[in-house]
Scaffold this motif. Structure first.
Motif, PDB file in Angstrom:
ATOM      1  N   TRP A   1       0.840  -1.210   0.000  1.00 43.10           N
ATOM      2  CA  TRP A   1       0.000   0.000   0.000  1.00 43.10           C
ATOM      3  C   TRP A   1       0.873   1.258   0.000  1.00 43.10           C
ATOM      4  CZ3 TRP A   1      -4.823   1.720  -0.588  1.00 43.10           C
ATOM      5  CH2 TRP A   1      -5.234   2.885   0.050  1.00 43.10           C
ATOM      6  N   GLN A   2       1.868   1.280   0.882  1.00 45.75           N
ATOM      7  CA  GLN A   2       2.761   2.438   0.965  1.00 45.75           C
ATOM      8  C   GLN A   2       3.523   2.632  -0.344  1.00 45.75           C
ATOM      9  OE1 GLN A   2       1.986   4.305   3.326  1.00 45.75           O
ATOM     10  NE2 GLN A   2       3.247   4.018   5.143  1.00 45.75           N
ATOM     11  N   GLU A   3       3.936   1.527  -0.958  1.00 46.97           N
ATOM     12  CA  GLU A   3       4.661   1.618  -2.232  1.00 46.97           C
ATOM     13  C   GLU A   3       3.749   2.149  -3.332  1.00 46.97           C
ATOM     14  OE1 GLU A   3       7.901   1.276  -2.954  1.00 46.97           O
ATOM     15  OE2 GLU A   3       7.992   1.235  -0.745  1.00 46.97           O
ATOM     16  N   ARG A   4       2.523   1.627  -3.352  1.00 44.64           N
ATOM     17  CA  ARG A   4       1.571   2.031  -4.381  1.00 44.64           C
ATOM     18  C   ARG A   4       1.289   3.540  -4.304  1.00 44.64           C
ATOM     19  NH1 ARG A   4      -2.104  -0.866  -7.603  1.00 44.64           N
ATOM     20  NH2 ARG A   4      -0.343  -2.254  -7.729  1.00 44.64           N
ATOM     21  N   LYS A   5       1.259   4.071  -3.079  1.00 47.43           N
ATOM     22  CA  LYS A   5       0.965   5.499  -2.918  1.00 47.43           C
ATOM     23  C   LYS A   5       2.036   6.389  -3.545  1.00 47.43           C
ATOM     24  CE  LYS A   5       0.018   5.972   1.544  1.00 47.43           C
ATOM     25  NZ  LYS A   5      -0.495   6.607   2.765  1.00 47.43           N
ATOM     26  N   LYS A   6       3.240   5.842  -3.680  1.00 50.37           N
ATOM     27  CA  LYS A   6       4.321   6.660  -4.248  1.00 50.37           C
ATOM     28  C   LYS A   6       4.311   6.651  -5.768  1.00 50.37           C
ATOM     29  CE  LYS A   6       7.431   5.540  -0.501  1.00 50.37           C
ATOM     30  NZ  LYS A   6       8.436   4.501  -0.301  1.00 50.37           N
ATOM     31  N   GLU A   7       3.577   5.711  -6.370  1.00 49.49           N
ATOM     32  CA  GLU A   7       3.565   5.624  -7.844  1.00 49.49           C
ATOM     33  C   GLU A   7       2.935   6.872  -8.437  1.00 49.49           C
ATOM     34  OE1 GLU A   7       1.647   2.090  -9.296  1.00 49.49           O
ATOM     35  OE2 GLU A   7       2.993   0.837  -8.093  1.00 49.49           O
ATOM     36  N   GLU A   8       3.529   7.367  -9.498  1.00 54.32           N
ATOM     37  CA  GLU A   8       3.041   8.618 -10.074  1.00 54.32           C
ATOM     38  C   GLU A   8       2.228   8.385 -11.335  1.00 54.32           C
ATOM     39  OE1 GLU A   8       6.398  11.238 -10.427  1.00 54.32           O
ATOM     40  OE2 GLU A   8       6.018  11.906  -8.351  1.00 54.32           O
ATOM     41  N   ARG A   9       1.201   9.166 -11.481  1.00 53.91           N
ATOM     42  CA  ARG A   9       0.338   9.094 -12.665  1.00 53.91           C
ATOM     43  C   ARG A   9      -0.099  10.495 -13.040  1.00 53.91           C
ATOM     44  NH1 ARG A   9      -1.797   4.963 -15.009  1.00 53.91           N
ATOM     45  NH2 ARG A   9      -1.019   2.999 -14.193  1.00 53.91           N
ATOM     46  N   ARG A  10      -0.495  10.628 -14.284  1.00 52.07           N
ATOM     47  CA  ARG A  10      -1.020  11.897 -14.735  1.00 52.07           C
ATOM     48  C   ARG A  10      -2.461  12.024 -14.257  1.00 52.07           C
ATOM     49  NH1 ARG A  10       1.213  15.336 -17.755  1.00 52.07           N
ATOM     50  NH2 ARG A  10      -0.021  16.902 -18.843  1.00 52.07           N
TER      51      ARG A  10
ATOM     52  N   VAL B   1       1.323  15.471 -13.247  1.00 49.96           N
ATOM     53  CA  VAL B   1       1.694  14.195 -12.655  1.00 49.96           C
ATOM     54  C   VAL B   1       1.658  14.307 -11.134  1.00 49.96           C
ATOM     55  CG1 VAL B   1       3.577  12.540 -12.407  1.00 49.96           C
ATOM     56  CG2 VAL B   1       3.038  13.528 -14.649  1.00 49.96           C
ATOM     57  N   ALA B   2       1.020  13.341 -10.486  1.00 44.23           N
ATOM     58  CA  ALA B   2       0.929  13.360  -9.025  1.00 44.23           C
ATOM     59  C   ALA B   2       1.048  11.933  -8.505  1.00 44.23           C
ATOM     60  CB  ALA B   2      -0.415  13.955  -8.595  1.00 44.23           C
ATOM     61  N   PRO B   3       1.658  11.748  -7.323  1.00 43.48           N
ATOM     62  CA  PRO B   3       1.677  10.412  -6.730  1.00 43.48           C
ATOM     63  C   PRO B   3       0.260   9.978  -6.378  1.00 43.48           C
ATOM     64  CG  PRO B   3       2.575  12.025  -5.200  1.00 43.48           C
ATOM     65  CD  PRO B   3       2.340  12.746  -6.488  1.00 43.48           C
ATOM     66  N   LEU B   4      -0.022   8.679  -6.505  1.00 47.95           N
ATOM     67  CA  LEU B   4      -1.372   8.180  -6.218  1.00 47.95           C
ATOM     68  C   LEU B   4      -1.824   8.547  -4.808  1.00 47.95           C
ATOM     69  CD1 LEU B   4      -1.438   4.612  -7.818  1.00 47.95           C
ATOM     70  CD2 LEU B   4      -2.602   6.671  -8.602  1.00 47.95           C
ATOM     71  N   GLY B   5      -0.876   8.588  -3.864  1.00 48.79           N
ATOM     72  CA  GLY B   5      -1.226   8.908  -2.486  1.00 48.79           C
ATOM     73  C   GLY B   5      -1.842  10.285  -2.319  1.00 48.79           C
ATOM     74  N   LEU B   6      -1.594  11.189  -3.274  1.00 52.32           N
ATOM     75  CA  LEU B   6      -2.176  12.532  -3.175  1.00 52.32           C
ATOM     76  C   LEU B   6      -3.561  12.619  -3.799  1.00 52.32           C
ATOM     77  CD1 LEU B   6       0.288  15.466  -3.932  1.00 52.32           C
ATOM     78  CD2 LEU B   6      -0.884  14.915  -1.819  1.00 52.32           C
ATOM     79  N   VAL B   7      -3.945  11.563  -4.541  1.00 52.87           N
ATOM     80  CA  VAL B   7      -5.204  11.639  -5.286  1.00 52.87           C
ATOM     81  C   VAL B   7      -6.416  11.881  -4.375  1.00 52.87           C
ATOM     82  CG1 VAL B   7      -6.786  10.304  -6.756  1.00 52.87           C
ATOM     83  CG2 VAL B   7      -4.368  10.473  -7.350  1.00 52.87           C
ATOM     84  N   PRO B   8      -6.546  11.184  -3.225  1.00 52.82           N
ATOM     85  CA  PRO B   8      -7.694  11.500  -2.368  1.00 52.82           C
ATOM     86  C   PRO B   8      -7.743  12.986  -1.986  1.00 52.82           C
ATOM     87  CG  PRO B   8      -6.660   9.482  -1.622  1.00 52.82           C
ATOM     88  CD  PRO B   8      -5.760  10.056  -2.688  1.00 52.82           C
ATOM     89  N   HIS B   9      -6.581  13.555  -1.681  1.00 49.91           N
ATOM     90  CA  HIS B   9      -6.528  14.983  -1.336  1.00 49.91           C
ATOM     91  C   HIS B   9      -6.948  15.854  -2.522  1.00 49.91           C
ATOM     92  CE1 HIS B   9      -4.993  18.851  -0.012  1.00 49.91           C
ATOM     93  NE2 HIS B   9      -4.361  18.918  -1.170  1.00 49.91           N
ATOM     94  N   LEU B  10      -6.427  15.525  -3.718  1.00 46.56           N
ATOM     95  CA  LEU B  10      -6.763  16.328  -4.899  1.00 46.56           C
ATOM     96  C   LEU B  10      -8.260  16.247  -5.206  1.00 46.56           C
ATOM     97  CD1 LEU B  10      -3.707  15.477  -7.192  1.00 46.56           C
ATOM     98  CD2 LEU B  10      -4.152  17.623  -5.982  1.00 46.56           C
ATOM     99  N   GLN B  11      -8.838  15.062  -5.047  1.00 47.91           N
ATOM    100  CA  GLN B  11     -10.272  14.916  -5.325  1.00 47.91           C
ATOM    101  C   GLN B  11     -11.111  15.687  -4.304  1.00 47.91           C
ATOM    102  OE1 GLN B  11      -9.308  13.633  -8.552  1.00 47.91           O
ATOM    103  NE2 GLN B  11     -11.507  13.594  -8.223  1.00 47.91           N
ATOM    104  N   ALA B  12     -10.688  15.639  -3.033  1.00 45.92           N
ATOM    105  CA  ALA B  12     -11.427  16.400  -2.010  1.00 45.92           C
ATOM    106  C   ALA B  12     -11.337  17.890  -2.315  1.00 45.92           C
ATOM    107  CB  ALA B  12     -10.870  16.098  -0.623  1.00 45.92           C
TER     108      ALA B  12
END
Lengths: 344, 219
Positions: free
Chosen positions: A297-306, A313-324
Motif C-alpha cells: 500500500w505504501q509503495e503504491r501510494k508513491k507511484e506517479e500518474r497523470r 503528474v501526481a503520486p497516487l497517495g495525493l489523489v484522495p486529497h486532490l479529489q477532495a
C-alpha cells in the motif's frame, strides 16, 4: 505540488510510541525501532495493543496529525484529532448541495463504474488468453454490461434512486466475476462473492483491510480541505458513518484497493499462511499478511500518474486529497461540476 | 475602545493588493499553504512580535502593538511603532515599521499594509502619521514610505473592496497571470488553470474515451 507526507502504521503488538523533541520514536522492548520527524507525517495509524505517551498525543493533536486507533483486525476504534479546522461557508454549501446531490452522485458513480470496468478489461488484456473460455466469456459479458450502465449513468439517468440503483447493479456484476480474476493456485485463497463484517474468505479479508486504509485516507483528505466527512451525497447520513469519505472512496476503490488485492494474490505475495481462518468462518489477515499489504500500500501510494483533469503528474497517495480539493472548489462555485478520477 | 464587528485583518490587505482571490482563499476559505517564503516570514515576525518597549533618546519603541481603525473596520498588530519626539516633553508622532522578508517589491502590497497601520494610528492617537518604514530582511535596510494621497486612496479602496467580499463570504474567480501565480504559495489550492476548464465537459469526454477505447482495442 503539495508534498506527499507519510502515514505511519504501527502493527507490532506491545510497541510503545513517545515524543522526542520534534520526532516520533517507536520502541519495542525498550529498543528504538523507528524515529520519524513530525514534519514528515500526516497521520499515525496503530493496530491493537500499542502504547502512545500522553505528550505524543498532545503534540500530534496540536500539529494537526491525526491518530487513528484500529483493533488488531483493522476495525476502527477511535480517532484523536486537534481543533477542527475548516470553513463554515464551505460546509454550509456542502449541506445545501447534499439536499440535491444528483450531479455529484452522477460523477462518483460514473467514475466508479468506469474504473471497475477498467479493472476487468486490464485483467482480460493481461491474462485473458490464459483463462478458461467460460470464465473469460463471463468477464467479457460483464464488461459489455458495464458499458451499457456507464453510458446510461453518464448521459441519461435522472434521479438519485436510479443512480444508486445503477451503482448497485454495476457492483453486483463486477463482483460476480471478480473471483474469475484470481489466479492463485492455492485453493484456500479464494473469493466466494463479496462478504464483509466479517469477511468469509481471504480475498474479502484483503479487500476489507484495503478499504479501511482507503477510508482513512479519504476522511483525512475531506477534513484537510475543510469538508465535513460525515455529510455525504451518495451515502445517506447515518450517525457515526463517514459518508463523505465513503463517497470519495467509491471512484478510487477499484484501482486503489481491488487491483492491489488482485496483484498481491496473483503474484503470490499473499498465501494461505498469511490468513487466520476462524471457527466462525471469518477470515482475517494475520500479522505477516497485514505487514505485506501495508508495505504494498505504501509503495503504491508513491507511484506517479497523470491526473486526468488537472493534467499534471501526481503520486497516487495525493489523489484522495486532490479529489477532495476539487470537490470543495466545485461546492464553492469555482468548477461547474465535480471532476472524478478516472484511471487511464 | 469598543470591539469591531468582524474587522478586516490588516495583513489581508497586503494579500488583496497582490491578488484579491488569494486574500479570499486565505481569509474566507481559510486555506493556507505554507511554503519556504511564508515560513521564513513567520520566523522573522515571531522575532519582531515579542512585545516589548524600549526608549532611546527621543524615540520610544513599542513592538507588537495592537491596532484598529473603526472608519475602515480594520484590525491587526504592528510589528514596531516608533513614537518620536521633536524635543524632550514635546508631542509624540507615531512611525510604523513593518518587517518583511526578501527585498522591496514592484507592487505596492507592503506599502498598503503599512498605510493601513497609519490609518489606525491616526484614529487612535489623533496625530497625523505622515510616514513609516518597511524593513526588508533580505537587504537589512529600511525603506521610508510617505503616506501620500495616492497610497491612502489605494489603501482605502482595497479595504473597501476586500471588506465587501469578506462580508458576503464570496471568493472571486481565478485569473491566471504567469509571473504572479508562479510566486504564489496558494497555487496548489487555487488551481487558477483548472478552474477555467469545464468539469462537466471533462466527464463526458472521459466516458466517451473509455467507451471508444475498447471499440478500437476489440479484435
Amino acid at each position: 505540488m503539495k508534498k506527499l507526507l507519510n502515514t505511519l502504521y504501527v502493527t507490532t503488538e506491545g510497541a510503545s510510541l513517545r515524543k522526542d523533541g520534534e520526532n516520533l520514536v517507536a520502541e519495542v522492548e525498550s529498543a528504538e525501532r523507528a524515529r520519524v520527524p513530525f514534519h514528515m507525517l500526516t497521520s499515525l495509524v496503530v493496530f491493537g495493543g500499542i502504547f502512545i505517551s500522553p505528550p505524543l498525543i498532545q503534540a500530534l493533536a496540536q500539529l494537526g496529525i491525526t491518530i487513528v486507533l484500529l483493533d488488531r483486525a483493522g476495525r476502527f476504534q477511535a480517532r484523536v484529532e486537534g481543533p477542527v479546522s475548516g470553513n463554515v461557508l464551505l460546509r454550509r454549501k456542502q449541506y445545501k448541495v447534499a439536499e440535491q446531490p444528483d450531479e455529484i452522485v452522477r460523477s462518483f458513480v460514473t467514475a466508479k463504474i468506469a474504473n471497475q470496468r477498467l479493472v476487468l478489461q486490464r485483467a482480460l488484456r493481461d491474462y485473458g488468453s490464459d483463462m478458461p473460455p467460460d470464465r473469460r466469456e463471463r468477464v467479457e459479458q460483464v464488461v459489455d454490461r458495464q458499458a451499457a450502465i456507464l453510458r446510461k449513468v453518464a448521459f441519461k439517468t435522472r434521479g438519485l434512486d436510479t443512480l444508486r440503483g445503477a451503482e448497485g447493479e454495476a457492483a453486483l456484476g463486477y463482483f460476480s466475476v471478480f473471483g474469475d480474476l484470481i489466479r492463485s493456485p492455492d485453493a484456500a485463497v479464494c473469493f466466494r462473492g463479496r462478504s464483509r463484517r466479517p469477511p468469509l474468505d481471504p480475498v474479502n479479508a484483503v479487500l476489507s483491510f484495503l478499504y479501511t486504509l482507503l477510508t482513512h485516507e479519504c476522511r483525512s483528505a475531506a477534513e484537510g480541505v475543510g469538508l465535513d466527512p460525515a455529510v455525504g451525497f451518495l451515502h445517506r447520513d447515518r450517525p457515526g458513518r463517514p459518508s463523505l469519505a465513503l463517497d470519495l472512496m467509491e471512484e478510487l476503490r477499484p484501482i486503489f484497493a481491488d487491483r492491489l488485492a488482485l496483484s498481491l494474490i496473483n503474484r503470490r505475495q499473499l498465501r494461505a499462511g498469511d490468513f487466520e481462518f476462524q471457527d466462525s468462518g471469518a477470515v482475517l489477515l494475520n500479522d505477516d499478511g497485514r505487514r505485506t499489504v501495508l508495505t504494498a500500500w505504501q509503495e503504491r501510494k508513491k507511484e506517479e500518474r497523470r491526473h486526468p483533469f488537472l493534467e499534471e503528474v501526481a503520486p497516487l497517495g495525493l489523489v484522495p486529497h486532490l479529489q477532495a480539493l476539487l470537490l470543495a472548489r466545485h461546492l464553492r462555485g469555482d468548477l461547474d461540476a465535480y471532476p472524478p478520477w478516472i484511471w487511464k | 475602545m469598543p470591539e469591531l464587528d468582524d474587522p478586516i485583518p490588516i495583513s489581508a490587505l497586503q494579500h488583496a493588493v497582490f491578488c484579491i482571490r488569494q486574500a479570499a482563499l486565505i481569509h474566507i476559505e481559510r486555506l493556507w499553504e505554507e511554503n519556504r517564503f511564508t515560513a521564513e516570514g513567520r520566523v522573522l515576525h515571531e522575532a519582531a512580535h515579542d512585545p516589548s518597549r524600549r526608549t532611546r533618546g527621543l524615540v520610544r519603541r513599542v513592538t507588537a502593538l495592537p491596532l484598529a481603525c473603526r472608519r475602515l473596520n480594520l484590525s491587526g498588530t504592528a510589528d514596531l511603532v516608533e513614537f518620536r519626539r521633536e524635543a524632550p516633553g514635546g508631542p509624540e508622532t507615531p512611525f510604523p515599521v513593518e518587517y518583511k522578508r526578501g527585498k522591496p517589491k514592484l507592487h505596492r502590497a507592503d506599502e498598503v499594509q503599512l498605510c493601513a497601520q497609519a490609518f489606525c494610528l491616526e484614529e487612535m492617537t489623533n496625530r497625523s502619521v505622515t510616514e513609516g518604514a518597511l524593513f526588508y530582511g533580505g537587504t537589512k535596510r529600511r525603506v521610508v514610505v510617505p503616506f501620500d494621497v495616492e497610497l491612502r486612496r489605494l489603501t482605502e479602496e482595497t479595504a473597501r473592496a476586500f471588506g465587501s467580499l469578506l462580508a458576503a463570504g464570496e471568493t472571486p474567480p481565478a485569473v491566471y497571470k504567469h509571473d504572479r501565480c508562479r510566486a504564489c504559495s496558494l497555487i496548489d489550492v487555487c488551481r487558477p488553470k483548472a478552474t477555467t476548464k469545464t468539469a462537466a465537459g471533462f466527464l463526458h469526454r472521459a466516458v466517451e474515451e473509455t467507451l471508444l477505447r475498447d471499440a478500437s482495442e476489440a479484435p
